[in-house]
Design a protein around this motif. Sequence first.
Motif, PDB file in Angstrom:
ATOM      1  N   ALA B 343      95.771  74.161  14.431  1.00 51.99           N
ATOM      2  CA  ALA B 343      97.179  74.083  14.818  1.00 51.99           C
ATOM      3  C   ALA B 343      97.590  72.628  15.017  1.00 51.99           C
ATOM      4  CB  ALA B 343      97.408  74.893  16.090  1.00 51.99           C
ATOM      5  N   LEU B 344      96.696  71.821  15.601  1.00 50.59           N
ATOM      6  CA  LEU B 344      97.020  70.409  15.824  1.00 50.59           C
ATOM      7  C   LEU B 344      97.237  69.698  14.484  1.00 50.59           C
ATOM      8  CD1 LEU B 344      97.334  67.920  17.598  1.00 50.59           C
ATOM      9  CD2 LEU B 344      94.858  67.666  17.614  1.00 50.59           C
ATOM     10  N   ALA B 345      96.377  70.021  13.513  1.00 55.09           N
ATOM     11  CA  ALA B 345      96.510  69.384  12.203  1.00 55.09           C
ATOM     12  C   ALA B 345      97.853  69.720  11.572  1.00 55.09           C
ATOM     13  CB  ALA B 345      95.359  69.827  11.300  1.00 55.09           C
ATOM     14  N   THR B 346      98.306  70.969  11.715  1.00 54.15           N
ATOM     15  CA  THR B 346      99.604  71.372  11.172  1.00 54.15           C
ATOM     16  C   THR B 346     100.732  70.627  11.860  1.00 54.15           C
ATOM     17  OG1 THR B 346      98.611  73.559  11.054  1.00 54.15           O
ATOM     18  CG2 THR B 346     100.970  73.421  10.593  1.00 54.15           C
ATOM     19  N   VAL B 347     100.653  70.581  13.181  1.00 49.00           N
ATOM     20  CA  VAL B 347     101.724  69.994  13.985  1.00 49.00           C
ATOM     21  C   VAL B 347     101.853  68.499  13.719  1.00 49.00           C
ATOM     22  CG1 VAL B 347     102.215  69.364  16.360  1.00 49.00           C
ATOM     23  CG2 VAL B 347     101.633  71.720  15.793  1.00 49.00           C
ATOM     24  N   ARG B 348     100.715  67.840  13.605  1.00 44.03           N
ATOM     25  CA  ARG B 348     100.661  66.391  13.456  1.00 44.03           C
ATOM     26  C   ARG B 348     101.459  65.896  12.252  1.00 44.03           C
ATOM     27  NH1 ARG B 348      96.673  62.553  15.028  1.00 44.03           N
ATOM     28  NH2 ARG B 348      95.279  63.989  16.025  1.00 44.03           N
ATOM     29  N   LYS B 349     101.495  66.707  11.184  1.00 43.11           N
ATOM     30  CA  LYS B 349     102.189  66.285   9.968  1.00 43.11           C
ATOM     31  C   LYS B 349     103.658  65.975  10.235  1.00 43.11           C
ATOM     32  CE  LYS B 349      99.350  69.210   7.119  1.00 43.11           C
ATOM     33  NZ  LYS B 349      99.389  70.624   6.764  1.00 43.11           N
ATOM     34  N   ASP B 350     104.294  66.782  11.083  1.00 49.11           N
ATOM     35  CA  ASP B 350     105.729  66.603  11.324  1.00 49.11           C
ATOM     36  C   ASP B 350     106.028  65.838  12.600  1.00 49.11           C
ATOM     37  OD1 ASP B 350     106.284  68.089   9.077  1.00 49.11           O
ATOM     38  OD2 ASP B 350     106.115  69.972  10.205  1.00 49.11           O
ATOM     39  N   ASP B 351     105.082  65.768  13.497  1.00 48.32           N
ATOM     40  CA  ASP B 351     105.369  65.190  14.806  1.00 48.32           C
ATOM     41  C   ASP B 351     104.283  64.174  15.148  1.00 48.32           C
ATOM     42  OD1 ASP B 351     105.910  64.571  17.397  1.00 48.32           O
ATOM     43  OD2 ASP B 351     106.289  66.628  18.041  1.00 48.32           O
ATOM     44  N   ALA B 352     104.532  62.916  14.745  1.00 51.38           N
ATOM     45  CA  ALA B 352     103.534  61.870  14.964  1.00 51.38           C
ATOM     46  C   ALA B 352     103.322  61.610  16.452  1.00 51.38           C
ATOM     47  CB  ALA B 352     103.970  60.589  14.265  1.00 51.38           C
ATOM     48  N   LEU B 353     104.376  61.820  17.262  1.00 57.92           N
ATOM     49  CA  LEU B 353     104.265  61.509  18.683  1.00 57.92           C
ATOM     50  C   LEU B 353     103.233  62.390  19.370  1.00 57.92           C
ATOM     51  CD1 LEU B 353     108.002  60.946  19.604  1.00 57.92           C
ATOM     52  CD2 LEU B 353     106.195  59.231  19.425  1.00 57.92           C
ATOM     53  N   VAL B 354     103.281  63.719  19.090  1.00 54.20           N
ATOM     54  CA  VAL B 354     102.304  64.615  19.699  1.00 54.20           C
ATOM     55  C   VAL B 354     100.905  64.240  19.223  1.00 54.20           C
ATOM     56  CG1 VAL B 354     101.499  66.998  19.720  1.00 54.20           C
ATOM     57  CG2 VAL B 354     103.867  66.489  20.234  1.00 54.20           C
ATOM     58  N   GLY B 355     100.808  63.788  17.960  1.00 52.80           N
ATOM     59  CA  GLY B 355      99.513  63.317  17.463  1.00 52.80           C
ATOM     60  C   GLY B 355      99.009  62.141  18.281  1.00 52.80           C
ATOM     61  N   LYS B 356      99.930  61.221  18.659  1.00 50.38           N
ATOM     62  CA  LYS B 356      99.515  60.059  19.453  1.00 50.38           C
ATOM     63  C   LYS B 356      99.053  60.480  20.846  1.00 50.38           C
ATOM     64  CE  LYS B 356     102.323  56.668  17.062  1.00 50.38           C
ATOM     65  NZ  LYS B 356     103.382  55.679  17.117  1.00 50.38           N
ATOM     66  N   VAL B 357      99.746  61.474  21.415  1.00 49.02           N
ATOM     67  CA  VAL B 357      99.319  61.975  22.730  1.00 49.02           C
ATOM     68  C   VAL B 357      97.913  62.553  22.612  1.00 49.02           C
ATOM     69  CG1 VAL B 357      99.784  63.656  24.551  1.00 49.02           C
ATOM     70  CG2 VAL B 357     101.689  62.458  23.459  1.00 49.02           C
ATOM     71  N   ALA B 358      97.703  63.347  21.547  1.00 44.71           N
ATOM     72  CA  ALA B 358      96.390  63.985  21.355  1.00 44.71           C
ATOM     73  C   ALA B 358      95.303  62.940  21.194  1.00 44.71           C
ATOM     74  CB  ALA B 358      96.445  64.910  20.142  1.00 44.71           C
ATOM     75  N   ASP B 359      95.578  61.879  20.397  1.00 43.72           N
ATOM     76  CA  ASP B 359      94.572  60.843  20.175  1.00 43.72           C
ATOM     77  C   ASP B 359      94.239  60.109  21.468  1.00 43.72           C
ATOM     78  OD1 ASP B 359      94.570  61.566  17.576  1.00 43.72           O
ATOM     79  OD2 ASP B 359      95.906  59.955  16.889  1.00 43.72           O
ATOM     80  N   ALA B 360      95.276  59.817  22.264  1.00 43.29           N
ATOM     81  CA  ALA B 360      95.024  59.149  23.542  1.00 43.29           C
ATOM     82  C   ALA B 360      94.145  60.027  24.418  1.00 43.29           C
ATOM     83  CB  ALA B 360      96.350  58.850  24.243  1.00 43.29           C
ATOM     84  N   GLY B 361      94.398  61.341  24.382  1.00 38.30           N
ATOM     85  CA  GLY B 361      93.607  62.271  25.192  1.00 38.30           C
ATOM     86  C   GLY B 361      92.162  62.321  24.727  1.00 38.30           C
ATOM     87  N   VAL B 362      91.964  62.386  23.410  1.00 37.99           N
ATOM     88  CA  VAL B 362      90.603  62.485  22.886  1.00 37.99           C
ATOM     89  C   VAL B 362      89.829  61.220  23.220  1.00 37.99           C
ATOM     90  CG1 VAL B 362      89.245  62.525  20.767  1.00 37.99           C
ATOM     91  CG2 VAL B 362      91.161  64.099  21.044  1.00 37.99           C
ATOM     92  N   GLU B 363      90.496  60.056  23.094  1.00 38.69           N
ATOM     93  CA  GLU B 363      89.777  58.809  23.273  1.00 38.69           C
ATOM     94  C   GLU B 363      89.475  58.490  24.738  1.00 38.69           C
ATOM     95  OE1 GLU B 363      89.910  54.237  21.609  1.00 38.69           O
ATOM     96  OE2 GLU B 363      91.547  55.597  21.161  1.00 38.69           O
ATOM     97  N   PHE B 364      90.493  58.700  25.608  1.00 46.13           N
ATOM     98  CA  PHE B 364      90.328  58.246  26.989  1.00 46.13           C
ATOM     99  C   PHE B 364      90.327  59.369  28.020  1.00 46.13           C
ATOM    100  CE2 PHE B 364      92.521  54.724  24.750  1.00 46.13           C
ATOM    101  CZ  PHE B 364      91.506  53.777  24.851  1.00 46.13           C
ATOM    102  N   GLY B 365      90.722  60.580  27.617  1.00 54.24           N
ATOM    103  CA  GLY B 365      90.973  61.640  28.607  1.00 54.24           C
ATOM    104  C   GLY B 365      89.766  62.027  29.435  1.00 54.24           C
ATOM    105  N   GLN B 366      90.057  62.537  30.609  1.00 51.35           N
ATOM    106  CA  GLN B 366      89.041  62.963  31.557  1.00 51.35           C
ATOM    107  C   GLN B 366      89.508  64.320  32.056  1.00 51.35           C
ATOM    108  OE1 GLN B 366      89.191  60.843  35.391  1.00 51.35           O
ATOM    109  NE2 GLN B 366      87.036  60.388  35.094  1.00 51.35           N
ATOM    110  N   ILE B 367      88.646  65.325  31.957  1.00 45.97           N
ATOM    111  CA  ILE B 367      89.082  66.666  32.350  1.00 45.97           C
ATOM    112  C   ILE B 367      89.376  66.695  33.843  1.00 45.97           C
ATOM    113  CG2 ILE B 367      88.354  69.059  32.558  1.00 45.97           C
ATOM    114  CD1 ILE B 367      86.590  68.439  30.060  1.00 45.97           C
TER     115      ILE B 367
END
Lengths: 532, 410
Positions: B343-367
């Motif tokens: 679903a993220l891959a689909t969404v990312r195509k049209d919405d770069a901003l949500v992709g940036k949020v996701a990338d920030a989360g993957v790189e630095f996020g802490q549960i």
Amino acid sequence: MARTDVPVRTTTPPKPRLGLGADGTASPLGLIIKIGVLGVVAAIAVWAAFPLIATGNWIGLIILVAVSALIFYVYLSPRVIPAKYLIPGTLFLIVFQVLPVLFTLSTAFTNFGDGHRGSKDEAIAAVEGASVQQVPGSTVYTLTLATDGDPATGDIVFLLTDPATKAAFVGTADGLEPLANAQQSADGKVTSAGGYEVLDIGQISARSADIVEFSVPTAKGAIKNQGLSRAFEGTPQQAYNNDCDCITDRTTGQTWTANGDDGVFVDGQGQALAQGWKVNVGFRNFAEVVTNPVIRASFLKILLWNIGFALGVVLITFGLGLLVALVLNKPELRGQRLYRSLIILPYAMPAVAMMLVWRDMFNTDFGLINRLFGLHVNWFGSAPSSMFAILLVQLWLGYNYMFLVSTGALQAIPADLTEAAQVDGARPFHAFRTITFPLLLVALAPLLISSFAFNFNNFTAIYLVSEGAPFPPDNPQAGATDILITYTYRLAFGGAGAQYGFAAAISVFIFLIVATISVVSFRRTHALEEIN
Amino acid sequence: MHSTRLSALSAVAALLLAGCASDAGADAGTRPSLLIWTGGGAGGEATQALGARFGEENGVDVKVQIIPEDLQTQFVTASQAGRAPDVVMGAHDWIGNLVQNATIDPLQMTDDTKAGYQDLAIKAVTFNGQVYGMPFTMNNIVLFRNTALVPDAPTSIEDLVAKGKALKAAGKVDEILALPIGPTGDPYHINPLFTSGGGYIFGTKDSGDFDPSDLGVAKPGATAAYAKIRALGEGGSGALKRSITADNILSLFSTGKAPFMISGPWQLPELKKTSVKYDISPVPPFAGGQPARPFITVDAAYVASRGTNKALAQEFVTNFWSRPDVGTSLYAATSSVPALKEALATVRKDDALVGKVADAGVEFGQIMPSIPAMAVVWDPLGKAEAAVVGGADPGSTITAAASAIQAQIK
């Protein structure tokens, strides 16, 4: 000795001992109302009886029957006239006052709260159920739910397919066996099998409770369904052992022993399992309130502000309300009704929303108040300004009510009293102070006391405006504008989940404080009535 | 008179029967039904639409009730009273409390299903080695910047403050940064700065679960981090202020009064309605500090232990709620990051901003810790934060907060 027949007096017919009209309810309307009310009582009793029977609460059922029988007896009997008047009030008093107090009291002696809500058996079931894990290397089957025989009553069976080999099995309460005569769909799901009824979704829903209970025993555990189309072989990792009254982990061998004082299973290091149970803890909650160093350190300060807050709110709202009522009570004033409606208007707005609006108006950098007056006050940053802000909000929210009741009371005071005083040469203020005001107080004193009791526990007034702020840097638990109820809410619910037992013990203390103050005040109002 | 009494008695009997009847009707219907509880807002409405879709596909009555306030508490109370729904939607940090009250069941997720999700999403819904919820959306905070005022993303907090100060000195903005604090603090939003300064809240055990006995707030790193936060506060550079709250950050940023805002993707729907030009980047760290770690929160669907239709609830949660089309529908309503990779891959195509949020989360996020002890942390730590931002001494303030927290952890 021969019996002598006493002649029966026939002049007045004998009054029935029991019956709808036996107590002299003569008018048809009275009779109908009585029938209606008794009918509702009977309906409520029957409605309440079913859950009591279902849960086997026989004591509750006996009380229900006894109370209903008493009500019927009292209202169908010609005697017990006083009871007819006493019963409704007494019942409501018991239901809405005595029972909650008793319930609070009984809760105060337990550790009831998050993690300690149910019985020990429920905790054990929860621990075991939460530890079910898939047997390593076991198959996840494609599942078809079916019954052996009639869909509504037959035994539940699992028709299973191994997704890799497409081999079909039937799982019953006796175990797993190969299934010979199965018809399978393309994805391997069994669509029919001789002798078994495949269930549709409606039938599955009707048998939901049986499906939850059902599992297929295997050598390493049991096969359970996960939804409607998958089943897995699982085994609980943790199991209760009656001999040691403990829970043991199968793989690690770790044990957690039951601790009946705290209602938890603890291991050797003192670490408890998440699921505990409710136990009686005696006076421990009360002892904690008294001995808790945090509570002890802040209690007196908070109590003083609490009394000051409640008293202050009553005084300023009553003072302003009365002043406005006196001003608007002049009959010669034009537009009197318009003014009155305008004053009552804020009273009609939801207080919760108004408090949030006021909170934002006090914001240091962006709030209306600082901007309007060109100030830069951090209103909730210091104790006096935070207290002032809270009292101002309460004044705005509350003076209209005081205005309303004062206007009513003023109009009830006969005008000839003040006129007589004026004839005698008293100046208006003197007449007000010596005649109007004491008479007003007689009427309004109980309202002022109840307003005090209400504000003493006015949780939202503090919580929505300042949240207790400011907090001293070295004590995040007790803020300068905290009252007892907001402070104890934080202690009982802000921490590790809700601790109802502890909260109940604190409420008992608060109840004692408010009750003492109210009793003393009501005693004082008797003195006021002497004026009458 | 006699006939009156007779008819009167029959009236009583009729009402008595009415009392019986209301109870008898309860178990009459056999039409399958599923009751779902969810929170309010856009996510709640999307869940209603998706519930209807599941109902149509399976011939089931799906009722989605929106509980706007205190969903978690209400769910626990309802479970205890035997009136639990079949499925409940909630944040992953509820899991600890829901498990200790025996209100939700673990899910048996196959390795294939797990592999379809972002790792952090599965980690977040795992508690004591068991997966409890089917994740659907996840969130983490990021730095929003007004690109008309600041074309390039700041590389460090110091860089951010310098840029903000310069704009303020030039009279272009009123505030340096819109980061919600409020009179009682907000440890969720300050966590990137707190971690970058060397602080942490709970350590983890070898198993990956959070360890309530390893409280980072009591460690020297926490005090050091708050010393840096104090320097940004009201007595320092003025980037952090107690007057800035969750209620006014959006208006500060969208009207151009603040060039930076630290918040989550839930602001995107409102931001898109304004004319402000903006971009998203990870929250920068202090220069030379640790990485700035935002909390990851995951929304998940749970099967209630005491629901009436458990088989159907499991079907809904494990087989329907894990579908990519469900994930994209929920993204469309909430602007949150889909937990499902596809679903993220689909969404990312049209919405770069949500992709940036996701990338920030993957790189630095802490549960965000889901252990019950976490509930104790928020209030004392928030107040300490507010006090330090207002100028209090970080050493004594954080020590007091740590001892208040430790006193309550059992």
